[in-house]
Scaffold this motif. Structure first.
Motif, PDB file in Angstrom:
ATOM      1  N   PRO A 104      67.338   4.519  83.720  1.00  0.00           N
ATOM      2  CA  PRO A 104      67.686   5.941  83.823  1.00  0.00           C
ATOM      3  C   PRO A 104      69.171   6.208  84.006  1.00  0.00           C
ATOM      4  CG  PRO A 104      65.695   5.481  85.064  1.00  0.00           C
ATOM      5  CD  PRO A 104      66.221   4.149  84.618  1.00  0.00           C
ATOM      6  N   VAL A 105      69.849   5.398  84.830  1.00  0.00           N
ATOM      7  CA  VAL A 105      71.280   5.616  85.029  1.00  0.00           C
ATOM      8  C   VAL A 105      72.046   5.332  83.742  1.00  0.00           C
ATOM      9  CG1 VAL A 105      73.335   4.935  86.327  1.00  0.00           C
ATOM     10  CG2 VAL A 105      71.130   5.080  87.484  1.00  0.00           C
ATOM     11  N   ARG A 106      71.690   4.233  83.071  1.00  0.00           N
ATOM     12  CA  ARG A 106      72.383   3.902  81.826  1.00  0.00           C
ATOM     13  C   ARG A 106      72.166   4.984  80.784  1.00  0.00           C
ATOM     14  NH1 ARG A 106      76.615   2.653  79.100  1.00  0.00           N
ATOM     15  NH2 ARG A 106      76.129   2.104  76.953  1.00  0.00           N
ATOM     16  N   ASP A 107      70.952   5.460  80.636  1.00  0.00           N
ATOM     17  CA  ASP A 107      70.675   6.496  79.645  1.00  0.00           C
ATOM     18  C   ASP A 107      71.472   7.766  79.941  1.00  0.00           C
ATOM     19  OD1 ASP A 107      68.942   4.753  78.406  1.00  0.00           O
ATOM     20  OD2 ASP A 107      67.135   5.638  79.271  1.00  0.00           O
ATOM     21  N   LEU A 108      71.580   8.099  81.227  1.00  0.00           N
ATOM     22  CA  LEU A 108      72.338   9.287  81.599  1.00  0.00           C
ATOM     23  C   LEU A 108      73.838   9.067  81.428  1.00  0.00           C
ATOM     24  CD1 LEU A 108      70.228  10.358  84.684  1.00  0.00           C
ATOM     25  CD2 LEU A 108      70.624  11.749  82.643  1.00  0.00           C
ATOM     26  N   ASP A 109      74.315   7.836  81.682  1.00  0.00           N
ATOM     27  CA  ASP A 109      75.722   7.525  81.402  1.00  0.00           C
ATOM     28  C   ASP A 109      76.047   7.827  79.945  1.00  0.00           C
ATOM     29  OD1 ASP A 109      76.470   6.642  83.934  1.00  0.00           O
ATOM     30  OD2 ASP A 109      76.051   4.529  83.501  1.00  0.00           O
ATOM     31  N   VAL A 110      75.183   7.345  79.048  1.00  0.00           N
ATOM     32  CA  VAL A 110      75.397   7.523  77.616  1.00  0.00           C
ATOM     33  C   VAL A 110      75.347   9.009  77.250  1.00  0.00           C
ATOM     34  CG1 VAL A 110      74.423   7.083  75.324  1.00  0.00           C
ATOM     35  CG2 VAL A 110      74.531   5.239  77.015  1.00  0.00           C
ATOM     36  N   LEU A 111      74.345   9.707  77.758  1.00  0.00           N
ATOM     37  CA  LEU A 111      74.166  11.107  77.399  1.00  0.00           C
ATOM     38  C   LEU A 111      75.309  11.975  77.924  1.00  0.00           C
ATOM     39  CD1 LEU A 111      72.389  13.256  76.095  1.00  0.00           C
ATOM     40  CD2 LEU A 111      71.098  13.397  78.244  1.00  0.00           C
ATOM     41  N   ILE A 134      75.522  21.004  81.364  1.00  0.00           N
ATOM     42  CA  ILE A 134      75.187  19.610  81.683  1.00  0.00           C
ATOM     43  C   ILE A 134      75.237  19.307  83.179  1.00  0.00           C
ATOM     44  CG2 ILE A 134      76.000  18.849  79.433  1.00  0.00           C
ATOM     45  CD1 ILE A 134      78.475  17.726  80.752  1.00  0.00           C
ATOM     46  N   ALA A 135      75.491  20.323  84.002  1.00  0.00           N
ATOM     47  CA  ALA A 135      75.564  20.092  85.448  1.00  0.00           C
ATOM     48  C   ALA A 135      74.269  19.487  85.986  1.00  0.00           C
ATOM     49  CB  ALA A 135      75.892  21.395  86.172  1.00  0.00           C
ATOM     50  N   GLY A 136      73.150  19.902  85.408  1.00  0.00           N
ATOM     51  CA  GLY A 136      71.870  19.358  85.861  1.00  0.00           C
ATOM     52  C   GLY A 136      71.745  17.867  85.624  1.00  0.00           C
ATOM     53  N   LEU A 137      72.372  17.383  84.537  1.00  0.00           N
ATOM     54  CA  LEU A 137      72.347  15.946  84.255  1.00  0.00           C
ATOM     55  C   LEU A 137      73.137  15.168  85.301  1.00  0.00           C
ATOM     56  CD1 LEU A 137      72.901  15.844  80.375  1.00  0.00           C
ATOM     57  CD2 LEU A 137      70.753  15.537  81.628  1.00  0.00           C
ATOM     58  N   GLU A 138      74.195  15.777  85.816  1.00  0.00           N
ATOM     59  CA  GLU A 138      75.001  15.101  86.827  1.00  0.00           C
ATOM     60  C   GLU A 138      74.220  14.948  88.125  1.00  0.00           C
ATOM     61  OE1 GLU A 138      78.272  17.741  86.723  1.00  0.00           O
ATOM     62  OE2 GLU A 138      79.290  16.713  85.067  1.00  0.00           O
ATOM     63  N   VAL A 139      73.446  15.951  88.476  1.00  0.00           N
ATOM     64  CA  VAL A 139      72.581  15.850  89.653  1.00  0.00           C
ATOM     65  C   VAL A 139      71.531  14.762  89.437  1.00  0.00           C
ATOM     66  CG1 VAL A 139      70.872  17.065  91.069  1.00  0.00           C
ATOM     67  CG2 VAL A 139      72.941  18.251  90.315  1.00  0.00           C
ATOM     68  N   GLU A 140      70.939  14.761  88.266  1.00  0.00           N
ATOM     69  CA  GLU A 140      69.933  13.752  87.921  1.00  0.00           C
ATOM     70  C   GLU A 140      70.524  12.344  87.975  1.00  0.00           C
ATOM     71  OE1 GLU A 140      67.060  12.686  84.085  1.00  0.00           O
ATOM     72  OE2 GLU A 140      68.011  14.667  84.248  1.00  0.00           O
ATOM     73  N   HIS A 141      71.769  12.209  87.526  1.00  0.00           N
ATOM     74  CA  HIS A 141      72.450  10.925  87.539  1.00  0.00           C
ATOM     75  C   HIS A 141      72.622  10.415  88.970  1.00  0.00           C
ATOM     76  CE1 HIS A 141      75.912   8.131  87.303  1.00  0.00           C
ATOM     77  NE2 HIS A 141      75.459   7.862  86.081  1.00  0.00           N
ATOM     78  N   GLY A 142      73.014  11.282  89.880  1.00  0.00           N
ATOM     79  CA  GLY A 142      73.181  10.886  91.274  1.00  0.00           C
ATOM     80  C   GLY A 142      71.887  10.409  91.894  1.00  0.00           C
ATOM     81  N   GLU A 143      70.797  11.094  91.586  1.00  0.00           N
ATOM     82  CA  GLU A 143      69.489  10.691  92.107  1.00  0.00           C
ATOM     83  C   GLU A 143      69.058   9.343  91.536  1.00  0.00           C
ATOM     84  OE1 GLU A 143      67.201  14.028  90.908  1.00  0.00           O
ATOM     85  OE2 GLU A 143      67.788  15.282  92.637  1.00  0.00           O
ATOM     86  N   ALA A 144      69.325   9.135  90.247  1.00  0.00           N
ATOM     87  CA  ALA A 144      68.966   7.871  89.611  1.00  0.00           C
ATOM     88  C   ALA A 144      69.795   6.717  90.171  1.00  0.00           C
ATOM     89  CB  ALA A 144      69.145   7.970  88.096  1.00  0.00           C
ATOM     90  N   ARG A 145      71.070   6.972  90.477  1.00  0.00           N
ATOM     91  CA  ARG A 145      71.911   5.947  91.093  1.00  0.00           C
ATOM     92  C   ARG A 145      71.348   5.503  92.441  1.00  0.00           C
ATOM     93  NH1 ARG A 145      75.735   2.421  90.473  1.00  0.00           N
ATOM     94  NH2 ARG A 145      76.877   3.126  92.312  1.00  0.00           N
TER      95      ARG A 145
END
Length: 312
Positions: A104-111, A134-145
């Motif tokens: 999930p983190v890698r996929d969000l990094d790419v996106l 894309i702010a929502g993706l940044e929140v999602e990225h933090g949770e996945a990390r």
């Protein structure tokens, strides 16, 4: 986000018992030695990228760690007929767990990187709208990390690393001749891919091309296992398989990006103003163009791969 520590207060490589010198295999090596060498190479790569993955400063570290996990898992799958499955299959299962933790983190990094780059040439007001989108993706990225770091700090991860090192130190493969067996594995994987291509309709749907990409990746990783026994001919297959995989991978990335942008717009609902909706449309249009370009390119990439593989 920093790691919480636990037994990870020192370099993870220090707790894994690998041979002092890297394991190598050549044209005279058995399947067991080729698998052992492949495990050793890929486990060392995984360990090398573990610290950078934890820091999260360079997305490439996580990418390379995830690639190492995928290559080990694919190698164990390809060589399964010649392995002690009581040892190899549990390893494959646990590598699947680790891959799912990293994914999930890698996929969000790419996106995130993709959408930021695509909107970089927009006017200022549209760049601001894209940032809101894309702010929502940044929140999602933090949770996945957070979930990723929890996995890397777990005893389950340590047990997996220990078991992989044991497979390097105590081979899990057969002592049969490596050249003949490995050539057979590559040819078998190629036949599966060729059959999948032949069964495609004239206008394949996106999911079918994604499945084709996965099959191409399996062929590439099997060829990488066999490469020390064959030299240049296998390198040609690997190169062509990578091109095939890259074209279809870019097609899949375009499909995913367009889907996620539409989803982000829906999630904003009443908070999506006209500027955000306009920017979302621009981004989706660009991804549709890229998707069409890759659809036009993949047959040529397939022909190059088929020519290289059929010569084996």
């Amino acid at each position: 986000m920093a790691s919480t520590g636990s037994w990870r207060d020192r370099d993870v490589a220090a707790v894994v018992d690998l041979p002092a010198d890297p394991v190598v295999a050549d044209e005279n090596s058995s399947v067991a030695e080729h698998v052992r060498a492949g495990l050793d190479t890929r486990l060392r790569a995984l360990l090398a990228h573990d610290p950078g993955t934890r820091r999260g400063e360079d997305p490439e570290e996580l990418h390379q760690m995830r690639v190492s996990v995928r290559r080990i898992r694919a190698m164990l799958r390809s060589a399964r007929p010649f392995l002690d499955r009581s040892r190899s299959e549990p390893l494959r299962a646990e590598l699947g767990w680790l891959g799912r933790a990293l994914g999930p983190v890698r996929d969000l990094d790419v996106l995130l990187e993709r959408l930021r780059q695509e909107s970089a040439d927009f006017p200022d007001d549209e760049r601001a709208a894209a940032a809101r989108l894309i702010a929502g993706l940044e929140v999602e990225h933090g949770e996945a990390r957070f979930e990723l770091l929890a996995a890397l700090d777990s005893d389950r991860y340590l047990r997996l690393l220990t078991a992989l090192a044991e497979a390097v130190n105590t081979p899990i493969g057969s002592e049969v001749d490596g050249s003949g067996a490995l050539r057979g594995l590559v040819r078998k994987q190629f036949r599966k891919l060729r059959k999948a291509v032949q069964q495609l309709p004239e206008a394949p749907v996106d999911a079918q091309l994604h499945a084709l990409r996965i099959s191409g990746k399996r062929l590439r990783y099997t060829a990488e296992l066999a490469q020390p026994a064959f030299g240049a001919p296998m390198r040609d297959v690997i190169k062509a398989a990578k091109r095939f995989q890259d074209v279809l991978g870019e097609h899949q990335d375009a499909c995913v990006a367009a889907h996620r942008v539409r989803g982000l717009l829906r999630d904003l609902d009443d908070d999506a103003d006209a500027a955000v909706a306009f920017v979302a449309g621009r981004l989706v249009e660009r991804e549709a163009t890229r998707r069409a370009e890759r659809r036009a390119q993949w047959p040529e990439a397939w022909q190059a791969l088929a020519a290289a593989a059929e010569s084996l």
